[in-house]
Enzyme design. Structure first.
Site, short mmCIF file in Angstrom:
data_model
loop_
_atom_site.label_atom_id
_atom_site.label_comp_id
_atom_site.label_asym_id
_atom_site.label_seq_id
_atom_site.Cartn_x
_atom_site.Cartn_y
_atom_site.Cartn_z
N ARG A 84 0.84 -1.21 0.00
CA ARG A 84 0.00 0.00 0.00
C ARG A 84 0.87 1.25 0.00
NH1 ARG A 84 -4.74 0.64 -1.54
NH2 ARG A 84 -5.56 -1.05 -0.24
N GLN A 102 -8.95 -7.12 -8.64
CA GLN A 102 -8.71 -5.68 -8.70
C GLN A 102 -7.25 -5.36 -9.08
OE1 GLN A 102 -10.61 -2.87 -7.85
NE2 GLN A 102 -9.43 -1.59 -6.45
N ARG A 107 1.15 -6.51 -9.74
CA ARG A 107 1.56 -5.88 -8.47
C ARG A 107 1.78 -6.90 -7.36
NH1 ARG A 107 -3.53 -2.81 -5.56
NH2 ARG A 107 -5.11 -4.42 -5.84
N HIS A 185 0.20 3.37 -10.45
CA HIS A 185 -0.71 3.83 -9.37
C HIS A 185 0.06 4.65 -8.34
CE1 HIS A 185 -3.73 3.62 -6.28
NE2 HIS A 185 -4.46 2.70 -6.88
N ASP A 230 -12.45 9.61 -6.77
CA ASP A 230 -12.03 8.41 -7.51
C ASP A 230 -12.49 8.59 -8.96
OD1 ASP A 230 -11.26 5.93 -8.35
OD2 ASP A 230 -12.41 4.80 -6.85
N GLU A 289 -2.55 8.86 -11.16
CA GLU A 289 -2.06 7.66 -11.82
C GLU A 289 -2.08 7.79 -13.34
OE1 GLU A 289 -4.52 4.46 -10.25
OE2 GLU A 289 -4.99 5.70 -8.52
C1 BG6 Z 1 -7.66 3.38 -7.53
C2 BG6 Z 1 -9.06 3.04 -7.95
O1 BG6 Z 1 -6.84 3.42 -8.67
O2 BG6 Z 1 -7.17 2.38 -6.65
C3 BG6 Z 1 -9.93 2.93 -6.70
O3 BG6 Z 1 -9.54 4.04 -8.82
C4 BG6 Z 1 -9.34 1.92 -5.73
O4 BG6 Z 1 -11.25 2.56 -7.08
C5 BG6 Z 1 -7.90 2.31 -5.44
O5 BG6 Z 1 -10.10 1.91 -4.55
C6 BG6 Z 1 -7.17 1.35 -4.49
O6 BG6 Z 1 -7.23 0.05 -4.95
P1 BG6 Z 1 -6.60 -1.11 -4.09
O7 BG6 Z 1 -6.97 -2.39 -4.80
O8 BG6 Z 1 -5.11 -0.90 -4.08
O9 BG6 Z 1 -7.19 -1.02 -2.72
#
Ligand code: BG6
Length: 332
Positions: A84, A102, A107, A185, A230, A289
């Protein structure tokens, strides 16, 4: 290490160097939980750290040793959890735009050092850099049945600029094309989210993830932040500026091959819901991003795509109303 031939050798800077005499260097070491990381250092003192897990930049510091990327104090450095903060790579799927988990799987895979990458068109003289490569495993092929080679060069320039160049090649032998969406990101570290503005995205169309990806048009003013955001901005300029008034710092993001820009801050409620994110940390981060989301990239077998991100952090002596956004965006 600077120079094509020296790229993956392990070296470290001499003990007490004078700032101008230190050569750019690349050092391999163990990071959190024994995960392998690469430390890039350039001659004037800036540095970056890259974990092979995720091909993930976790730190980028300027020549005063100040951290420029946000990394959560609760980040979990344990596969299969993605780290994170820093710069996660979203590939082959951005967010939930597809059937994969997701943000895809790049990653949370282990990347390898690419010992012999094909020549890069970009000049890496005087830069500390490392080349990494990701190829799909048999397990990956079950969830995304395509063969690819994803090469990334992460480089730190003499002025402390951080450059990420991704090259993704379709190596399918079944003659089939594949399509993917993508994002760097990037979590920027900011002093106080309510003191930050983003310039370069005003008047653009965006898809709002908080409103069923509906399309809206941004107003004429620079973006400021007072609640969760977002959004996927479409057809964005190659240059975007993030101005941190309190820190008197401007991040300039330059991109190539990446038409979209995602802007994300979870704000208080979502922050509390994330196990790997501190309750108040949303105040000190902003994700902008560089991405290719609206239109997926399609590659035929043998074709290669390139997506480049260049980040710099420059001092900005902003006093309310004095900053000329055009100068930030047009200045080199
Ligand atoms: C962003 C998305 O790029 O990443 C969001 O637009 C998302 O919708 C965020 O919540 C974090 O994603 P993650 O999977 O790292 O918790």
């Amino acid at each position: 290490m600077s120079g094509e031939k020296e790229k993956s050798t392990v070296t470290s800077a001499p003990p007490s160097p004078s700032p101008s005499s230190v050569a750019p260097s690349v050092e391999f070491s163990k990071g959190i939980n024994g995960l392998q990381k690469v430390i890039l250092r350039e001659s004037r003192g800036s540095s970056a750290e890259v974990y092979l897990y995720g091909g993930h930049v976790t730190s980028w510091k300027n020549d005063h040793g100040e951290e420029l990327l946000f990394l959560s104090s609760k980040a979990i450095f344990k596969p299969p959890k993605a780290i994170r903060g820093g710069i996660p790579i979203c590939f082959p799927q951005f967010a939930s735009h597809g059937t994969l988990d997701q943000h895809g799987f790049a990653r949370n895979r282990f990347w390898a050092v690419d010992e012999d990458p094909p020549p890069f068109p970009t000049n890496t003289l005087n830069k500390a850099f490392v080349d990494l490569i990701l190829k799909p495993s048999e397990e990956d092929m079950k969830i995304w049945p395509h063969s690819f080679e994803y090469r990334i060069r992460i480089a730190l320039g003499p002025g402390g600029d951080l450059m990420l160049t991704s090259r993704i090649r379709n190596t399918n032998s079944d003659g089939k094309p594949f399509s993917f969406t993508f994002a760097y990101h990037t979590y920027f570290s900011v002093s106080d989210i309510s003191e930050v503005r983003v310039e370069g995205l005003e008047t653009l169309d965006y898809l709002d993830n908080l409103q069923n990806k509906e399309r809206f048009t941004e107003q004429g003013d620079a973006l400021t932040f007072e609640s969760e955001v977002d959004k996927i901005y479409l057809s964005t300029p190659t240059k975007i500026a993030i101005i941190d008034h309190e820190k008197k710092r401007t991040f300039v993001l330059r991109k190539d091959g990446l038409p979209d820009a995602v802007v994300w801050n979870p704000w208080d409620k979502k922050a509390k819901a994330m196990a790997d994110f501190g309750d108040d940390e949303y105040k000190h981060m902003l994700c902008v991003e560089a991405a290719a989301v609206e239109k997926a990239v399609t590659l035929k077998p043998g074709e290669e795509w390139k997506g480049r991100l260049e980040l710099s952090a420059v001092p900005s002596s902003y006093c309310s109303g004095q900053l000329d956004p055009q100068r930030v965006l047009q200045g080199s």
